[in-house]
Design a protein around this motif. Structure first.
Motif, mmCIF file in Angstrom:
data_model
loop_
_atom_site.group_PDB
_atom_site.id
_atom_site.type_symbol
_atom_site.label_atom_id
_atom_site.label_comp_id
_atom_site.label_asym_id
_atom_site.label_seq_id
_atom_site.Cartn_x
_atom_site.Cartn_y
_atom_site.Cartn_z
ATOM 1 N N ASP A 50 17.612 24.281 56.915
ATOM 2 C CA ASP A 50 16.845 23.527 57.811
ATOM 3 C C ASP A 50 16.184 22.328 57.079
ATOM 4 O O ASP A 50 15.987 22.054 55.543
ATOM 5 N N PHE A 51 16.165 21.176 57.660
ATOM 6 C CA PHE A 51 15.626 19.937 57.332
ATOM 7 C C PHE A 51 14.388 20.010 56.767
ATOM 8 O O PHE A 51 13.928 19.168 55.854
ATOM 9 N N TYR A 55 11.569 18.164 52.992
ATOM 10 C CA TYR A 55 10.539 17.147 52.962
ATOM 11 C C TYR A 55 9.243 17.995 52.101
ATOM 12 O O TYR A 55 9.366 18.899 51.800
ATOM 13 N N PRO A 56 8.509 16.965 51.300
ATOM 14 C CA PRO A 56 7.457 17.782 50.318
ATOM 15 C C PRO A 56 6.359 18.562 51.026
ATOM 16 O O PRO A 56 6.220 19.601 50.274
ATOM 17 N N THR A 57 6.183 18.306 52.439
ATOM 18 C CA THR A 57 4.884 19.078 52.758
ATOM 19 C C THR A 57 5.323 19.451 53.917
ATOM 20 O O THR A 57 6.057 18.835 54.794
ATOM 21 N N ALA A 62 6.531 17.535 59.969
ATOM 22 C CA ALA A 62 5.790 17.698 61.243
ATOM 23 C C ALA A 62 6.100 16.026 61.564
ATOM 24 O O ALA A 62 6.506 15.872 62.927
ATOM 25 N N ARG A 63 5.455 15.129 60.920
ATOM 26 C CA ARG A 63 5.911 13.777 61.064
ATOM 27 C C ARG A 63 7.137 13.329 61.231
ATOM 28 O O ARG A 63 7.531 12.605 62.151
ATOM 29 N N GLY A 64 7.940 13.867 60.400
ATOM 30 C CA GLY A 64 9.224 13.610 60.350
ATOM 31 C C GLY A 64 10.075 13.919 61.696
ATOM 32 O O GLY A 64 11.025 13.123 62.506
ATOM 33 N N ILE A 83 9.266 9.528 51.705
ATOM 34 C CA ILE A 83 9.489 10.343 50.515
ATOM 35 C C ILE A 83 10.238 11.697 50.898
ATOM 36 O O ILE A 83 9.709 12.553 51.807
ATOM 37 N N MET A 84 11.064 12.052 50.252
ATOM 38 C CA MET A 84 11.780 13.395 50.505
ATOM 39 C C MET A 84 11.762 14.147 49.212
ATOM 40 O O MET A 84 11.206 13.855 48.263
ATOM 41 N N LYS A 85 12.309 15.497 49.100
ATOM 42 C CA LYS A 85 12.183 16.530 48.063
ATOM 43 C C LYS A 85 13.648 16.927 47.638
ATOM 44 O O LYS A 85 14.307 17.497 48.688
ATOM 45 N N ARG A 86 13.927 16.950 46.542
ATOM 46 C CA ARG A 86 15.302 17.387 46.052
ATOM 47 C C ARG A 86 14.924 18.892 45.729
ATOM 48 O O ARG A 86 13.857 19.373 45.635
ATOM 49 N N LEU A 87 15.914 19.823 45.611
ATOM 50 C CA LEU A 87 16.008 21.083 45.319
ATOM 51 C C LEU A 87 15.085 21.408 44.262
ATOM 52 O O LEU A 87 14.230 22.490 44.495
#
Length: 187
Positions: A50-51, A55-57, A62-64, A83-87
């Motif tokens: 899932d996308f 995402y960090p939070t 929700a915003r994305g 800003i995105m989050k890696r594994l």
């Protein structure tokens, strides 16, 4: 007569230098090797993800999702830098562009490109979640009032955060802060 070789589009997708994926209802159906590399996933593990995991939070999710749905419904295409989050949990700036393949149901099937912007735009780990959220909106050029409305905060609260960010990024003006947020390595 010059015969052109047949293109193998599956191989083109897999070996493309940009991170690519096909999604169905915000779930990655197929990711290419570059996307797996950007997000540091082992081969094949991004498929069926899932996308939300990128995402960090929850607020960022929700915003994305809201921004993508609105843009895809209106224009069939969505683009942003966020800003995105890696594994492994590392945060990084990413350029994301998506196009709906199903105009009647824009999120049913999409193609997405991802570009890692971490070299020119590193993320400061010293920011709280709220500071990062406000910084993203300031970097998009939003005013304090717009940020306050978007996040359901008072303008005074946003100004307090803006002042804190200006101190952290050694900036004397709001426009200077927006520039530093997009080029944090230069302060």
């Amino acid at each position: 007569m010059d015969v052109q070789p047949q293109l193998d589009y599956r191989q083109v997708f897999t070996l493309a230098p940009a991170g690519l994926c096909i999604s169905q209802w915000r779930v990655i159906a197929q990711a290419n090797a570059r996307l797996e590399s950007i997000f540091r996933y082992p081969p094949g593990q991004l498929n069926d993800t899932d996308f939300d995991a990128l995402y960090p939070t929850g607020r960022d999710v929700a915003r994305g999702a809201e921004g993508a749905a609105t843009a895809l419904n209106a224009r069939g295409i969505y683009a942003c830098e966020r800003i995105m989050k890696r594994l492994d949990g590392e945060l990084f700036w990413c350029r994301l562009i998506g196009r709906s393949l199903t105009p009647a149901e824009p999120l049913a099937s999409c193609i997405w490109t991802f570009e890692d912007l971490s070299a020119p735009h590193p993320v400061s780990p010293a920011l709280s979640d709220r500071e990062r959220e406000i910084a993203l909106l300031i970097a998009e050029g939003k005013t304090s009032k717009m940020v306050a409305r978007h996040l359901n905060l008072s303008p005074r609260t946003v100004e307090m955060y803006r002042s804190r960010l200006m101190a952290k990024f050694s900036s004397n003006t709001s426009s200077g802060l927006a520039g530093r947020l997009m080029r944090p390595g230069e302060h």
